[in-house]
Design a protein around this motif. Structure first.
Motif, PDB file in Angstrom:
ATOM      1  N   PRO A 171      73.183 -36.966  51.600  1.00  0.00           N
ATOM      2  CA  PRO A 171      73.223 -35.551  51.974  1.00  0.00           C
ATOM      3  C   PRO A 171      71.939 -35.031  52.608  1.00  0.00           C
ATOM      4  O   PRO A 171      71.958 -33.963  53.207  1.00  0.00           O
ATOM      5  N   THR A 172      70.853 -35.779  52.495  1.00  0.00           N
ATOM      6  CA  THR A 172      69.588 -35.332  53.088  1.00  0.00           C
ATOM      7  C   THR A 172      69.282 -36.017  54.409  1.00  0.00           C
ATOM      8  O   THR A 172      68.294 -35.684  55.069  1.00  0.00           O
ATOM      9  N   GLY A 173      70.099 -36.988  54.808  1.00  0.00           N
ATOM     10  CA  GLY A 173      69.814 -37.720  56.037  1.00  0.00           C
ATOM     11  C   GLY A 173      68.822 -38.836  55.855  1.00  0.00           C
ATOM     12  O   GLY A 173      68.360 -39.424  56.848  1.00  0.00           O
ATOM     13  N   TYR A 174      68.490 -39.167  54.620  1.00  0.00           N
ATOM     14  CA  TYR A 174      67.617 -40.297  54.296  1.00  0.00           C
ATOM     15  C   TYR A 174      68.264 -41.094  53.163  1.00  0.00           C
ATOM     16  O   TYR A 174      68.988 -40.531  52.337  1.00  0.00           O
ATOM     17  N   LEU A 175      67.969 -42.378  53.095  1.00  0.00           N
ATOM     18  CA  LEU A 175      68.395 -43.199  51.972  1.00  0.00           C
ATOM     19  C   LEU A 175      67.177 -43.756  51.235  1.00  0.00           C
ATOM     20  O   LEU A 175      66.170 -44.099  51.864  1.00  0.00           O
ATOM     21  N   ALA A 176      67.292 -43.857  49.913  1.00  0.00           N
ATOM     22  CA  ALA A 176      66.269 -44.545  49.133  1.00  0.00           C
ATOM     23  C   ALA A 176      66.306 -46.022  49.500  1.00  0.00           C
ATOM     24  O   ALA A 176      67.372 -46.633  49.576  1.00  0.00           O
ATOM     25  N   CYS A 265      57.966 -43.183  42.533  1.00  0.00           N
ATOM     26  CA  CYS A 265      59.206 -42.509  42.938  1.00  0.00           C
ATOM     27  C   CYS A 265      60.404 -43.438  42.766  1.00  0.00           C
ATOM     28  O   CYS A 265      60.304 -44.659  42.902  1.00  0.00           O
ATOM     29  N   PHE A 266      61.545 -42.862  42.429  1.00  0.00           N
ATOM     30  CA  PHE A 266      62.816 -43.537  42.155  1.00  0.00           C
ATOM     31  C   PHE A 266      62.763 -44.413  40.899  1.00  0.00           C
ATOM     32  O   PHE A 266      63.600 -45.294  40.725  1.00  0.00           O
ATOM     33  N   GLU A 267      61.775 -44.173  40.041  1.00  0.00           N
ATOM     34  CA  GLU A 267      61.678 -44.949  38.802  1.00  0.00           C
ATOM     35  C   GLU A 267      61.937 -44.068  37.574  1.00  0.00           C
ATOM     36  O   GLU A 267      61.522 -44.388  36.461  1.00  0.00           O
ATOM     37  N   ASN A 268      62.608 -42.931  37.791  1.00  0.00           N
ATOM     38  CA  ASN A 268      63.051 -42.055  36.698  1.00  0.00           C
ATOM     39  C   ASN A 268      61.887 -41.423  35.930  1.00  0.00           C
ATOM     40  O   ASN A 268      61.958 -41.255  34.714  1.00  0.00           O
ATOM     41  N   LEU A 269      60.837 -41.035  36.633  1.00  0.00           N
ATOM     42  CA  LEU A 269      59.686 -40.439  35.970  1.00  0.00           C
ATOM     43  C   LEU A 269      59.386 -39.017  36.439  1.00  0.00           C
ATOM     44  O   LEU A 269      58.873 -38.201  35.673  1.00  0.00           O
ATOM     45  N   ARG A 270      59.678 -38.724  37.695  1.00  0.00           N
ATOM     46  CA  ARG A 270      59.350 -37.407  38.245  1.00  0.00           C
ATOM     47  C   ARG A 270      60.017 -36.276  37.452  1.00  0.00           C
ATOM     48  O   ARG A 270      59.406 -35.233  37.199  1.00  0.00           O
ATOM     49  N   TYR A 271      61.261 -36.478  37.062  1.00  0.00           N
ATOM     50  CA  TYR A 271      62.004 -35.487  36.274  1.00  0.00           C
ATOM     51  C   TYR A 271      61.199 -35.076  35.043  1.00  0.00           C
ATOM     52  O   TYR A 271      61.085 -33.892  34.707  1.00  0.00           O
TER      53      TYR A 271
END
Length: 347
Positions: A171-176, A265-271
């Motif tokens: 939905p953002t136009g980018y993929l992880a 990032c993408f390691e479930n820590l930012r939340y």
């Protein structure tokens, strides 16, 4: 740290791309284990299905979108962070560091540092630090998997991996792109295994420097260990890029938090980080932005390459809400009645 059992993979920084590939695609106790303190080994299906563009073929949902704010967080190759904030919180008006060497205007030929593909690429994505290319896949790139390449992945409306044709799209136009293994062809149904880092040594070092900055801002260990992470990532030492930050608690706090946002990032820590810091009311209470996936193409300088509110995000037209009461969950009425306790703040 004193046990001397763990170390950063590729700590000398000579080849950050090889180091990150080893760290995020190797499985088990062999290569890369020196940094992995606690991991979860599982089938790579769940992750790779949602981070593979539909145009690649096979089961590919390709919907794990990277926000524009996360894209903005990565440093440039010179180690400076290009976006220092947003005018009135509006992400269509980024505040650009003039010394970062960043441009958000125009396109030019660019060779992807991991895959070597030469692309006509938006300047926003050029000359960024290695971790940017490890983590972010943008529209127009070529997907690499085993002996198969899928050129010109399209995230615009009716594009081969965008909205219109399917409900599977970012939905953002980018993929992880983190944990992508180019030696695997997922279109054949082979998703391999994933050794997900629940806790790795880089986080230990970041935890240490963050705590030390709050306790003793002039301690030399802050730059020593922060620079270990930056060196492995292929960017200059922090005091070389931001000489006024050493010993300045507030400035160093901001830089450490940015480093966490990028490295982990993408390691479930930012939340959890934004809740620990009590910054979620500003960090998470805002619209989500990305590229304009409603555009009909992604031609150079076209409408796709505009920062827009991601109206497809989470069923709320891109507007995420976080107020003070969101730091705690409400206590159920049944429990309140049973023990006569006080309801959490704001509920």
């Amino acid at each position: 740290m004193n046990l001397n059992l763990y170390s950063l993979v590729g700590a000398d920084g000579t080849d950050p791309y090889a180091s990150f590939n080893t760290l995020f695609t190797s499985v088990g106790s062999g290569t890369g284990a020196t940094e992995k303190i606690y991991t979860r080994i599982a089938s790579g299906y769940q992750w790779r299905v949602v981070t593979t563009p539909p145009s690649v073929g096979g089961t590919a949902y390709g919907g794990y979108g990277v926000t524009q704010k996360q894209v903005d967080a990565f440093a440039m190759a010179n180690g400076r962070y290009p976006i220092t904030g947003y005018t009135d919180g509006d992400q269509t008006r980024p505040i650009i560091d003039p010394d970062a060497g960043y441009s958000e205007s125009g396109f030019s030929k660019f060779k992807h540092p991991i895959y070597g593909d030469e692309l006509e690429t938006f300047k926003m994505y050029q000359n960024r630090e290695p971790r940017f290319y490890v983590n972010v896949f943008w529209s127009g790139m070529t997907w690499h998997g085993a002996n198969k390449k899928t050129a010109n992945v399209q995230f615009y409306f009716n594009g081969n991996s965008g909205p219109g044709k399917s409900h599977n799209y970012p939905p953002t136009g980018y993929l992880a792109h983190k944990f992508t293994n180019p030696s695997i062809d997922t279109s054949t149904g082979n998703y391999g295994y994933l050794d997900f880092p629940v806790f790795r040594y880089a986080e230990i070092l970041l935890n240490y420097v963050e705590a030390l900055n709050e306790y003793d801002p002039s301690n030399a260990d802050i730059t020593l260990y922060l620079n270990m992470i930056r060196k492995r990532a292929g960017v200059p030492d922090i005091e070389e890029v931001y000489p006024d930050a050493a010993g300045d608690q507030a400035k160093m706090r901001e830089l450490i938090r940015r480093e966490r946002q990028v490295e982990l990032c993408f390691e479930n820590l930012r939340y959890f980080d934004t809740r620990t810091w009590m910054t979620a009311e500003t960090d998470n209470n805002m619209p989500v932005y990305g590229m304009n996936i409603s555009a009909k193409d992604h031609k150079a300088n076209g409408e796709f390459w505009q920062r827009v509110i991601c109206k497809y995000d989470g069923g709320r037209d891109g507007n995420r809400v976080f107020t003070k009461r969101c730091y705690l969950f409400p206590i159920s009425q049944e429990e309140l009645d049973r023990v006569k306790c006080t309801q959490n703040y704001g509920w």
